[in-house]
Enzyme design. Structure first.
Site, short mmCIF file in Angstrom:
data_model
loop_
_atom_site.label_atom_id
_atom_site.label_comp_id
_atom_site.label_asym_id
_atom_site.label_seq_id
_atom_site.Cartn_x
_atom_site.Cartn_y
_atom_site.Cartn_z
N ARG A 141 0.82 -1.20 0.00
CA ARG A 141 0.00 0.00 0.00
C ARG A 141 0.86 1.25 0.00
NH1 ARG A 141 -3.94 -0.12 4.78
NH2 ARG A 141 -4.83 -1.71 3.44
N TYR A 142 1.76 1.34 0.97
CA TYR A 142 2.69 2.47 1.03
C TYR A 142 3.92 2.10 0.20
CZ TYR A 142 -0.05 3.50 5.25
OH TYR A 142 -1.05 3.75 6.14
N ARG B 282 6.72 0.18 2.28
CA ARG B 282 6.38 -0.88 3.23
C ARG B 282 5.49 -1.93 2.59
NH1 ARG B 282 3.89 3.46 7.06
NH2 ARG B 282 4.58 4.69 5.29
N CYS C 166 -4.57 -18.69 14.00
CA CYS C 166 -4.39 -17.83 15.17
C CYS C 166 -4.61 -18.64 16.44
CB CYS C 166 -5.34 -16.65 15.16
SG CYS C 166 -4.55 -15.15 14.57
N CYS D 185 -10.05 -13.52 17.52
CA CYS D 185 -10.61 -12.32 18.14
C CYS D 185 -11.87 -11.93 17.38
CB CYS D 185 -9.61 -11.17 18.10
SG CYS D 185 -8.09 -11.57 18.96
N CYS E 152 -11.59 -9.04 14.89
CA CYS E 152 -10.45 -9.11 13.96
C CYS E 152 -10.73 -8.40 12.64
CB CYS E 152 -10.10 -10.57 13.67
SG CYS E 152 -8.66 -10.76 12.59
N ARG F 272 -9.19 -9.11 10.01
CA ARG F 272 -9.07 -10.11 8.94
C ARG F 272 -10.00 -11.29 9.19
NH1 ARG F 272 -3.15 -9.07 9.10
NH2 ARG F 272 -3.11 -7.06 8.05
N ASP G 12 -12.26 -0.63 12.30
CA ASP G 12 -12.55 -0.64 10.86
C ASP G 12 -13.94 -1.21 10.55
OD1 ASP G 12 -10.00 0.33 10.12
OD2 ASP G 12 -9.14 -1.68 10.40
N ASP H 232 -7.89 4.06 9.61
CA ASP H 232 -7.37 3.47 8.37
C ASP H 232 -8.44 3.70 7.31
OD1 ASP H 232 -5.54 2.18 6.80
OD2 ASP H 232 -5.41 0.39 8.07
N LYS I 272 -3.46 5.05 6.56
CA LYS I 272 -3.82 5.49 7.91
C LYS I 272 -3.66 7.00 8.03
CE LYS I 272 -2.10 1.16 9.90
NZ LYS I 272 -1.59 0.49 8.68
C1 LIG Z 1 -0.64 -0.41 8.72
C2 LIG Z 1 0.00 -0.91 7.51
C3 LIG Z 1 1.38 -0.78 7.35
C4 LIG Z 1 2.28 -0.19 8.40
O1 LIG Z 1 1.99 1.13 8.71
P1 LIG Z 1 2.78 1.87 9.86
O2 LIG Z 1 2.10 3.18 10.01
O3 LIG Z 1 4.19 1.99 9.37
O4 LIG Z 1 2.72 1.02 11.07
C5 LIG Z 1 1.93 -1.23 6.17
N1 LIG Z 1 1.17 -1.76 5.19
C6 LIG Z 1 -0.15 -1.90 5.33
C7 LIG Z 1 -0.93 -2.50 4.23
C8 LIG Z 1 -0.79 -1.48 6.50
O5 LIG Z 1 -2.10 -1.65 6.64
#
Ligand SMILES: *Cc1c(COP(=O)(O)O)cnc(C)c1O
Length: 372
Positions: free
Chosen positions: A106-107, A110, A119, A123, A126, A128, A288, A325, A332
């Site tokens: 997404r980012y 990351r 699991c 939960c 959850c 997911r 969410d 989110d 986020k």
């Molecule tokens: C939350 C999330 C992250 C990590 O986000 P941080 O703000 O760095 O903790 C990375 N990828 C996805 C898809 C996420 O939902």
């Protein structure tokens, strides 16, 4: 507290905890008097949102309290499958599913790897929940290789978040394999585990072989998920201590849950306890819109009230970032109560934690030339 028949060795053994998980109404009735909505909930969520609770996590419940915070997080209720809840939200509201199974990019910098659907505890809130129905299955080496090959081919990825399901439920060998492969990739700097085992089965971290593996592949970070102060016990504290001693920072991500932790007082108790055991409260997530879990949602105003309440009552280290989110995988965003009341030119009026107002010129009065 619910008591179990187990020796000290058994109780401290992760595999014993997993082998003895409570998965049926019949087993649960031995320890707790189930409410009619729980009886119906367990029956109606079968196969869709299954039940599993480690003896350790169940032991934290007060069986006399029908709204016990552990109970609300772990025992299904009919409301999850009720039309009034099911007609809201989406199974994958955050659009995590993409081209490569298990991988969410997404980012730019990351990626998120989901390595198993297993699991220790399912939960009820959850995010997911959609994967529960797939059954308990760890991803194969081929599936994991596919994710890692993608990361290798994308040099912008510096941070890999390994999640699930419960990623630390994988065998030590598989965890070692994933970490070894990721460490071979030069552009991967940070590896994080999103694990709830410090809360659900802290005994996992008493395995020195696992701890050696994690330490060997430093720098590793752990993000965990404490939601209530009753989850902070001698055993979870011992697990956190073992993790920290291996040079692994532990950050916490709480989800704001109706009836569980949606008050300033509860959140203050939780975050004070987290700081005491040296866990940094990182995020407080607004719940969410996940299909089957929207009954846990509160209002954004409630979340902001809680953030206001915390300010001034606990060190800044103990105050998480409240975040929403955004749906559709838009990421986020931090939410904060507004502490700037008004502004006239460079004169700002701030509101302080104690309710007082302060007028303050925060901008530099002098314009120095830029250094050349
Ligand atoms: C939350 C999330 C992250 C990590 O986000 P941080 O703000 O760095 O903790 C990375 N990828 C996805 C898809 C996420 O939902």
């Amino acid at each position: 507290m619910i008591h179990f028949k187990a020796t000290r060795e058994e109780w401290r053994d992760y595999n014993w905890q997993i082998r003895n998980r409570i998965k049926t109404a019949q087993q649960l009735r031995k320890y707790i008097k189930l409410l009619p909505e729980e009886e119906r909930g367990i029956k109606k969520t079968e196969g869709l949102y299954p039940l599993a609770i480690t003896p350790y996590y169940l032991s934290l419940m007060n069986p006399e309290n029908v709204n016990d915070p552990i109970r609300l997080q772990a025992i299904p209720r009919e409301v999850e499958v009720d039309e009034s809840v099911q007609r809201f939200g989406e199974p994958d509201a955050l659009r995590e599913e993409g081209e490569i199974p298990g991988l969410t990019h997404r980012y730019p910098d990351r990626v998120l790897m989901s390595v198993t659907t297993f699991c220790a505890v399912y939960c009820r809130h959850c995010m997911r929940k959609r994967i529960f129905a797939e059954g308990e299955r760890a991803k194969s080496l081929q599936e994991i290789d596919r994710m890692i090959d993608y990361i290798k081919a994308h040099e912008e990825v510096r941070d890999v978040l390994i999640s699930g399901g419960e990623p630390l439920s994988l065998s030590n060998e598989k965890i070692d394999y994933i970490l070894k492969r990721l460490r071979e990739i030069k552009h991967v700097e940070i590896i994080r585990f999103g694990t709830r085992l410090p809360v659900l089965a802290p005994q996992r971290f008493f395995d020195e072989e696992l701890m050696d593996i994690l330490e060997r592949h430093s720098p590793i970070w752990i993000n965990t998920h404490f939601n209530h102060r009753n989850e902070i016990t001698e055993l979870s504290e011992e697990a956190v201590d073992k993790i920290l001693r291996r040079g692994i920072p532990v950050n916490n991500q709480t989800v704001l849950l109706k009836g569980v932790n949606d008050s300033g007082e509860e959140m203050l108790k939780l975050n004070r306890e987290l700081l005491r055991i040296k866990v940094k409260p990182q995020y407080l997530f607004h719940c969410d819109p996940i299909k089957g879990a929207v009954h846990f949602r509160t209002s954004l105003d409630r979340g902001m009230e809680i953030m206001e309440y915390l300010r001034g009552k606990i060190s800044g280290m103990g105050i998480p970032t409240y975040a929403v989110d955004l749906p559709g995988g838009k990421g986020k965003v931090p939410i904060s109560p507004d502490y700037i009341v008004s502004r006239e030119g460079d004169r700002f009026t701030f509101r302080s934690y104690d309710g007082s107002f302060v007028v303050y010129e925060v901008n530099s009065p002098i314009n120095f030339p830029e250094p050349s």
